[in-house]
Structures are given as C-alpha cells and as structure tokens.
Design an enzyme around this catalytic site. Sequence first.
Site, PDB file in Angstrom:
ATOM      1  N   ASP A   1       0.818  -1.211   0.000  1.00  9.60           N
ATOM      2  CA  ASP A   1       0.000   0.000   0.000  1.00  9.60           C
ATOM      3  C   ASP A   1       0.860   1.273   0.000  1.00  9.60           C
ATOM      4  O   ASP A   1       1.948   1.289   0.564  1.00  9.60           O
ATOM      5  CB  ASP A   1      -0.889  -0.019   1.253  1.00  9.60           C
ATOM      6  CG  ASP A   1      -2.052   0.949   1.118  1.00  9.60           C
ATOM      7  OD1 ASP A   1      -2.336   1.386  -0.021  1.00  9.60           O
ATOM      8  OD2 ASP A   1      -2.668   1.272   2.143  1.00  9.60           O
TER       9      ASP A   1
ATOM     10  N   ASN B   1     -10.127  -3.676  -6.421  1.00  7.01           N
ATOM     11  CA  ASN B   1      -9.381  -2.703  -7.233  1.00  7.01           C
ATOM     12  C   ASN B   1      -9.964  -2.516  -8.643  1.00  7.01           C
ATOM     13  O   ASN B   1      -9.685  -1.515  -9.304  1.00  7.01           O
ATOM     14  CB  ASN B   1      -7.899  -3.099  -7.352  1.00  7.01           C
ATOM     15  CG  ASN B   1      -7.089  -2.860  -6.087  1.00  7.01           C
ATOM     16  OD1 ASN B   1      -6.069  -3.521  -5.856  1.00  7.01           O
ATOM     17  ND2 ASN B   1      -7.518  -1.914  -5.249  1.00  7.01           N
TER      18      ASN B   1
HETATM   19  C1  FPP Z   1      -2.011  -0.100  -3.365  1.00  9.52           C
HETATM   20  O1  FPP Z   1      -1.543   1.234  -3.258  1.00  9.52           O
HETATM   21  C2  FPP Z   1      -1.318  -0.772  -4.475  1.00  9.52           C
HETATM   22  C3  FPP Z   1      -1.946  -1.341  -5.539  1.00  9.52           C
HETATM   23  C4  FPP Z   1      -3.404  -1.351  -5.690  1.00  9.52           C
HETATM   24  C5  FPP Z   1      -1.183  -1.947  -6.653  1.00  9.52           C
HETATM   25  C6  FPP Z   1       0.102  -2.633  -6.317  1.00  9.52           C
HETATM   26  C7  FPP Z   1       0.870  -2.815  -7.553  1.00  9.52           C
HETATM   27  C8  FPP Z   1       2.221  -2.708  -7.686  1.00  9.52           C
HETATM   28  C9  FPP Z   1       3.102  -2.519  -6.536  1.00  9.52           C
HETATM   29  C10 FPP Z   1       2.911  -2.746  -9.014  1.00  9.52           C
HETATM   30  C11 FPP Z   1       2.607  -3.880  -9.918  1.00  9.52           C
HETATM   31  C12 FPP Z   1       2.731  -5.225  -9.292  1.00  9.52           C
HETATM   32  C13 FPP Z   1       3.633  -6.172  -9.632  1.00  9.52           C
HETATM   33  C14 FPP Z   1       3.582  -7.506  -8.981  1.00  9.52           C
HETATM   34  C15 FPP Z   1       4.694  -5.933 -10.612  1.00  9.52           C
HETATM   35  P1  FPP Z   1      -2.587   2.427  -3.451  1.00  9.52           P
HETATM   36  O2  FPP Z   1      -2.644   2.745  -4.905  1.00  9.52           O
HETATM   37  O3  FPP Z   1      -3.892   2.062  -2.843  1.00  9.52           O
HETATM   38  O4  FPP Z   1      -1.889   3.583  -2.643  1.00  9.52           O
HETATM   39  P2  FPP Z   1      -2.628   4.769  -1.858  1.00  9.52           P
HETATM   40  O5  FPP Z   1      -3.358   4.120  -0.706  1.00  9.52           O
HETATM   41  O6  FPP Z   1      -1.496   5.615  -1.392  1.00  9.52           O
HETATM   42  O7  FPP Z   1      -3.534   5.471  -2.821  1.00  9.52           O
END
Ligand code: FPP
Length: 233
Positions: free
Chosen positions: A2, A50
């Site tokens: 996250d 998501n």
């Molecule tokens: C949550 O942070 C993260 C995600 C929904 C996506 C995670 C994906 C990656 C790290 C990259 C791609 C994955 C791989 C395996 C290569 P958020 O977007 O909810 O962050 P926020 O809470 O700060 O908005």
Amino acid sequence: MDGNGRWAENQGLERLAGHKEGAKSVQDIVRAAREIGLEAITLYAFSSQNWARPGAEVLGLMNLLRDYLFEERPEIMENGIQLRAIGDIEKLPDFVREPLDSLRNDSASNDKMVLTLALSYGGRESIAQTARALAEKVASGEMKAREINVESFGQAMPTAHLPPLDLLIRTSGEQRISNFLLWEAGYTELCFSDLLWPDFRREALYASLEEYKGRKRRFGLTGSQVESGDLAP
Ligand code: FPP
C-alpha cells in the site's frame, strides 16, 4: 503493497508513477527474499475491489503486471523461483493472463522459492469459493459434510500449496488487513510499516524480519508449554 498513490501525490506525480516505482520495490523485495532463503512470499498486487478504480489506473496496473512478467521471466527461471497466482485469474485481460500462464507452467518444477501473486484476489471471496466447492462435493456425494474441518478446508483453499503464513507486512502506516489472506492469517504475526510501498526496499524487509524474530508465538498455548517444545503445533 500500500501507498503507491500517496507516494506519487507527494512527488506531484500521477498515481501510475507510484505504481511504477512500486514495481521496482517488488523487484528488490523478491530478489532479497530469494537471497535470504525465504521459502515463500505472496504479494497482494491487485484486489477484487481494485477493479472499481478509474479505468486508466486499472489499465496502467495491468500493463505493469504484463511488463513485470516479461521482464522478470529470465531472473525467475534462472533462480529457481516457482511463480503461482491466487485470485480470479480468468478476469484478467489476455495480455496479462497469457504471460502469467506461460510463466506459471514453465516455472512449475522450480523449487528454490514460491512467489505467489494475488491478482483479482479477495480473502473473503476465496473463503466463499472454497466453501462453495466443498458444498458441491458434498452435494455430489464425493465428500461427507462431517469431513469438513480446518484441515480439509485449508487443503481446499487456493493457498494449500503454501507453508503456514508466518508474517504479514502492511505498508503505508495503515493498520488493517484489507481482505488479504484472511483464513491463512489466523496465527500470523502482523507487522505494520510506515513506509509507502515504493520506499519499502530490502532494508525495510530486513527490519520487519528482525521485528518478527523478536515475537513470541504461542498458537493458543501457554508460554511455558511453547518453551518446553512438547505441545507446540
Ligand atoms: C495499493 O496502493 C497498491 C496497488 C493497488 C497496486 C500494487 C501494484 C504494484 C506494486 C505494481 C505492480 C505489481 C507487480 C507484482 C509488478 P494504493 O494505490 O492504494 O496507494 P494509496 O493508498 O497511497 O492510494
């Protein structure tokens, strides 16, 4: 994993830039996990929930996943990593599912570490799907209702290929599980890092593992039972 969005916003960038930087953390953490000799690591890359994000962000994440699967294929194969996936994989677009299936097949006999990607994944969803599958077996006579217990339920879960979950790390300062590995986390140690995922690199993993080493796990037993070693599960 996250905090990608907040990382990008803090830099005045689009959210996708945070996911891109987060993919670099994925690369570093997986490499470090293999070097340390961890048996298994599971990454929550995309939740069932998501899909409801803006279309451009979902597409950007799918593109990053595809890029990861192509770019990391040589390293995964050379290092004996077995790639697995949990979640509603059939919902992924073909341009992600095809390289995913191909790498899952080709790495199936690798035995140095299991890397599981949770994609279109939800802990509640996986429990409900397992319950439905077992109910269908009971309805067809293949199984008796009394044979459903913690052991057989766990064996029917999509994570049956994994060792017990020892440590769950949540980044970005939030202290919740957000529908990740709910069944599996029954006796898991939880570790919360204030770092945003793009800043979570191998040093942070080592720090979490040090924290884990200091924990006393009792699995419902008394401290002295565990210390005597006789009754620890
Ligand atoms: C949550 O942070 C993260 C995600 C929904 C996506 C995670 C994906 C990656 C790290 C990259 C791609 C994955 C791989 C395996 C290569 P958020 O977007 O909810 O962050 P926020 O809470 O700060 O908005």
